[in-house]
Every structure is written in structure tokens, then in C-alpha cells.
Design an enzyme around this catalytic site. Structure first.
Site, short mmCIF file in Angstrom:
data_model
loop_
_atom_site.label_atom_id
_atom_site.label_comp_id
_atom_site.label_asym_id
_atom_site.label_seq_id
_atom_site.Cartn_x
_atom_site.Cartn_y
_atom_site.Cartn_z
CD GLU A 1 -1.72 3.90 8.19
OE1 GLU A 1 -1.48 4.28 9.35
OE2 GLU A 1 -1.89 4.68 7.24
NE ARG B 1 -3.24 2.64 2.61
CZ ARG B 1 -3.32 3.43 3.67
NH1 ARG B 1 -2.84 3.03 4.84
NH2 ARG B 1 -3.88 4.62 3.59
CG ASN C 1 -5.27 3.39 8.65
OD1 ASN C 1 -5.34 2.47 7.84
ND2 ASN C 1 -4.87 4.61 8.31
CE1 TYR D 1 -0.23 2.34 13.58
CE2 TYR D 1 -2.17 3.48 12.75
CZ TYR D 1 -0.90 2.97 12.55
OH TYR D 1 -0.30 3.09 11.32
CG HIS E 1 -1.15 8.89 3.68
ND1 HIS E 1 -1.26 7.53 3.89
CD2 HIS E 1 -0.83 9.42 4.88
CE1 HIS E 1 -1.00 7.26 5.17
NE2 HIS E 1 -0.74 8.39 5.79
CD GLU F 1 -5.05 7.55 10.18
OE1 GLU F 1 -4.66 8.58 10.75
OE2 GLU F 1 -4.64 6.40 10.50
#
Ligand code: FCB
Length: 461
Positions: free
Chosen positions: A369, A92, A308, A310, A136, A181
Site C-alpha cells: 500500500e 491486491r 504499507n 504512507y 483486512h 497491519e
């Protein structure tokens, strides 16, 4: 001795873990243009908001910029070979808008497109599937000078840019992510000012988010027109918020926080418009006046949701004036955390995947991600034995496999990141790579986590 749990999460036995994923799973790693490419003024590229921001004193740690970054632009062939040596099946990356349209509008810069042409061909020649992100965070500065994401103009500009990239690469790229995002770049770029372009105000952040939703819609339609076989998604960062205590005010704060951080982005992407509870809240604090909220109701369907993920976030009630005007804030991590203080919670990934699947029913989900920053110790021979990062990946992949077993249509996983890189306002000291980069010499060294990931992919069906 290996415990049953360790074996299950693949710390020592990647084959057992790999076997829990489907055959055509996209095993990948991810990067973003401004974080790795460097070559900031080469072949016609002009500044993005991140060039301007990082060159403004006081904005990034130690004044670091993406001028050189990993110099990936000049080291493309070697980096492609590196990806192949890791056995990646998917990669990606993002396209740098100011390379393609240096002024932010008008005809394409063919030298900029050539780079991505070579990248895509190089991936395909090595059996690696390209997953392309259009945006991005590197907005061409001229668009920002006219108001950037807070103005409707960006919607048309983005659709035009999507058309250009689609025409050139659509014959070879199947998976397309419009925006990365939207929450982060609208809130941090236009609300708190901690990211480019460094603007402030919650109303400004909401305007930026609104035009992001509209740009996603316009960009998806433009793309599908020129690339009928494209599979189009959007990457949202959905972490795992939980109430910081049993107090009812914290439970209420959690609902608002999840609304402002997650539902404000997910609901429109799935054609549901903005969440009514948050619309009422924002109206109550004098925001959203003049925003045509209904405009986001007409969304093209997603082919996949890119996630994504985390961390876990412990949410508590806070004064409304704080932070985002939603009367909620995130407490410091209580459990194990990464170098940037993010609380590690693998089961939060499973819970998030299950939630997304049940509440929104996307046809497919890709983890676009997932990864962790740790203070890597480089041995005299240049190696990095990052057991903490390897354990992070192992535990999160085990959680992803649990989610698959609970019916989540998971189609891919992209480790963040292929390379240590320019971590935005934190500069180069915060390392997320599965490959170590010596920024003085540009030498790449596969970390222990990267070797483990290679073995895992090698054992995958
Ligand atoms: C995400 C960004 C990515 C990287 C990671 C650590 O929010 O999309 O570029 O900075 O965090």
C-alpha cells in the site's frame, strides 16, 4: 520546461521512471473487502466487527457504513474490466472472513467462496496476478463476542479459515498475505477504540497483537500445508519516524516509539521474538503480565515482507499516561501533508525500504500500500485532475527505484487504492482512489493519477 528532477520522478516522462524497475515487477493496485464490496448481507454473509462498529452511533463520520461501499460485489465484471483498462499486472484484494465462515467457525459457505473464485478467474483471464490478503480487519462478530483477538481461540479459527481459502483458491493464487497491519488493528481496535471493535486499554491492544502474531504463524503453516507452492507474507505498516527535535528526550522517545509501532511487529515476524527494550518498558508500567512472550519465538520464515508506507512521523517525548504508555507522541506535520494530515516524505520510503532490507533481510519486499487522500475536485464533466496525488505516486515510485538501486529486493508496488472507498472511521469523504467513485450513482471515473499510472505501467519493461 521540465527540470531534470521532474523528469527523473516521471511527472512528465513515465517511461524514464518505469525503466528503473525490473521486468517482472508486480504493478498493482489494492483494495480491502469491507471497504469496497458492500453486499453486506448477501449470499450468507453475516456481520463482522466493522458492520457492528459502523452501525453503532458515533463511531464513524456521519454514521457511514460499508453496507454498500463501492458495490464491488455486484459490479465485479465491470471492475475487472476497469483494472484491465488501467493495465494493472497485479491486484491486491482481501477475502471477507464472514462471507467464508459466517459464524466464524465451521464449514465453508460455498456462495461466499464462489465470489472469490470468480474474482481470481476474472483476474487471471485478464493477465492480472492475484495477491490475496486473508485478513483486512473484518473479524466475524461471533469470534469477537467470545473475546476476539484478545483470546487464543482466534489463532485456531484463523488457521482453519486459511485452510478453507487455501484449498479453494490455492491452485491459482500464488501470493498470500496473512494479516493486514496487525499494528493498526490491534492498537486502534483494541487500544484507542477508534476502530472496530472499539475496545480500550494498552494491555488489551498488546494481547490482540500477541494473538495476531500467533495467528500469522498458524495461518502460514496451515496455508503451506494445503498450498505448498504458496508464497506467504505479512503486511506491516511501517512509516518513517524521526525525532521531532535535537533534544535527547525526543531521541529516546523515538526509540520507544519505533519499538512500539514497528519493531514490536517486525521482530517477531522475523523470528526474533519481542524487542527486549520494549518488553522491559512494558513490564515497568505493569503490562504484559501473563503473556507467554516466548510463544512468538517460533515463526515460520516469510517468503516476502509486504510494506504499507504512507508518511513521516515527528516523534517527541510525552507524559507516559498519554496515548500508548510509551511516553512518546507524534507532532503535527511540518511539511507538505495530505488531506488527513499525513506528512509527505517520499525519501522516507527509500530509507524505510533500505532499513528493512538491511536489518531484517527479507527475501523480497512488496509495497502493498502507498497512496494519499486529497480533497478531489470533480469537474462538471466528472473528471478529476488530481495532480497532487499523481505527484505523490511519482515521487514515491522514484524513491522506490532509488531503493532498488541500493540493493533492496523490491518485487511489487500496489497503489492504495484502486477505488475511492469506505475509509474506516472516516467514511466516504476521505478519498484515496486512482479511480473516482460517485457514491450516489456508483459511476467510476479514472482520475488523472490513474491515467498517469496506466501510462507508467504501459511503459514498464
Ligand atoms: C491503511 C489500511 C487501508 C487504508 C489505508 C489508507 O492503514 O490498511 O485499509 O485504510 O490505510
Amino acid at each position: 520546461m521540465t527540470t531534470a528532477r521532474e523528469e527523473r520522478i516521471g511527472r512528465d516522462a513515465p517511461a524514464a521512471l518505469a525503466g528503473r524497475f525490473p521486468r517482472d515487477f508486480a504493478w498493482g493496485a489494492a483494495t480491502a473487502a469491507y471497504q469496497v464490496e458492500g453486499a453486506h448481507d448477501v449470499d450468507g454473509r453475516t456481520p463482522s466487527v466493522w458492520d457492528t462498529f459502523s452501525h453503532t452511533p458515533g463511531r464513524t463520520l456521519n454514521g457511514e457504513t460499508g453496507d454498500v461501499a463501492c458495490d464491488h460485489y455486484h459490479r465485479l465484471e465491470a471492475d475487472l474490466d476497469l483494472m484491465a483498462s488501467l493495465g494493472l499486472r497485479a491486484y491486491r484484494f482481501s477475502v471477507s472472513w464472514p462471507r467464508i465462515q459466517p459464524g466464524g467457525s465451521g464449514p465453508a459457505n460455498s456462495a461466499g467462496l464462489d465470489f472469490y473464485d470468480r474474482l481470481v478467474d476474472g483476474l487471471l483471464a485478464r493477465g492480472i496476478e492475484p495477491w490475496l490478503t486473508l485478513y483486512h480487519w473484518d473479524l466475524p462478530q461471533p469470534i469477537e463476542d467470545r473475546g476476539g483477538w484478545t483470546t487464543p481461540e482466534v489463532v485456531d479459527r484463523f488457521a482453519e479459515y486459511a485452510t478453507i481459502v487455501g484449498r479453494r483458491l490455492g491452485d491459482r493464487v500464488r501470493h498470500w498475505i496473512t494479516l493486514n497491519e496487525l499494528r493498526t488493528y490491534s492498537q486502534m481496535g483494541y487500544g484507542t477504540g477508534r476502530h472496530a471493535p472499539g475496545r480500550h486499554g494498552w494491555g488489551t491492544a498488546l494481547a490482540a497483537a500477541h494473538h495476531g502474531h500467533l495467528a500469522h504463524a498458524a495461518g502460514s503453516r496451515a496455508l503451506r500445508e494445503v498450498v505448498p507452492q504458496a508464497r506467504v507474507g505479512i503486511a506491516h505498516d511501517i512509516n518513517y519516524p524521526v525525532a521531532g527535535s535535537d533534544l535527547s528526550e525526543d531521541a529516546a522517545a523515538l526509540v520507544r516509539y519505533d519499538g512500539a509501532m514497528n519493531r514490536w511487529f517486525l521482530d517477531p515476524s522475523f523470528g526474533r521474538g519481542y524487542p527486549a527494550d520494549l518488553v522491559d518498558w512494558y513490564h515497568g508500567i505493569g503490562l504484559l503480565d501473563g503473556v507467554d512472550l516466548d510463544a512468538v519465538a517460533d515463526m515460520p520464515p516469510l517468503d516476502f515482507l509486504a510494506l504499507n508506507y504512507y508518511r513521516r512521523e515527528r516523534v517527541v517525548a510525552a507524559p507516559v499516561e498519554d496515548d500508548w504508555g510509551i511516553g512518546a507522541s507524534v507532532r503535527e506535520a511540518q511539511g507538505p501533508r495530505t488531506a488527513v494530515g499525513w506528512e509527505i516524505d517520499p525519501d522516507g520510503l527509500r530509507a524505510t525500504l533500505v532499513r528493512l532490507s538491511r536489518e531484517y533481510a527479507p527475501p523480497a519486499i512488496a509495497i502493498s500500500e502507498n497512496g494519499a487522500a486529497f480533497p478531489d475536485v470533480v469537474a462538471p464533466d466528472g473528471t478529476v485532475d488530481d495532480a497532487d496525488r499523481r505527484d505523490y505516486f511519482a515521487a514515491h515510485l522514484a524513491a522506490a527505484a532509488d531503493a532498488i538501486e541500493q540493493g533492496v529486493p523490491l518485487v511489487g508496488y500496489f497503489a492504495w487504492s484502486l477505488l475511492d472507498n469506505f475509509e474506516w472511521a472516516l467514511g466516504y469523504g476521505t478519498r484515496f482512489g486512482i479511480v473516482h467513485v460517485d457514491f450516489d450513482t456508483q459511476r467510476r471515473t479514472v482520475k488523472a493519477s490513474g491515467a498517469w499510472y496506466r501510462d507508467l505501467i504501459g511503459a514498464a519493461p
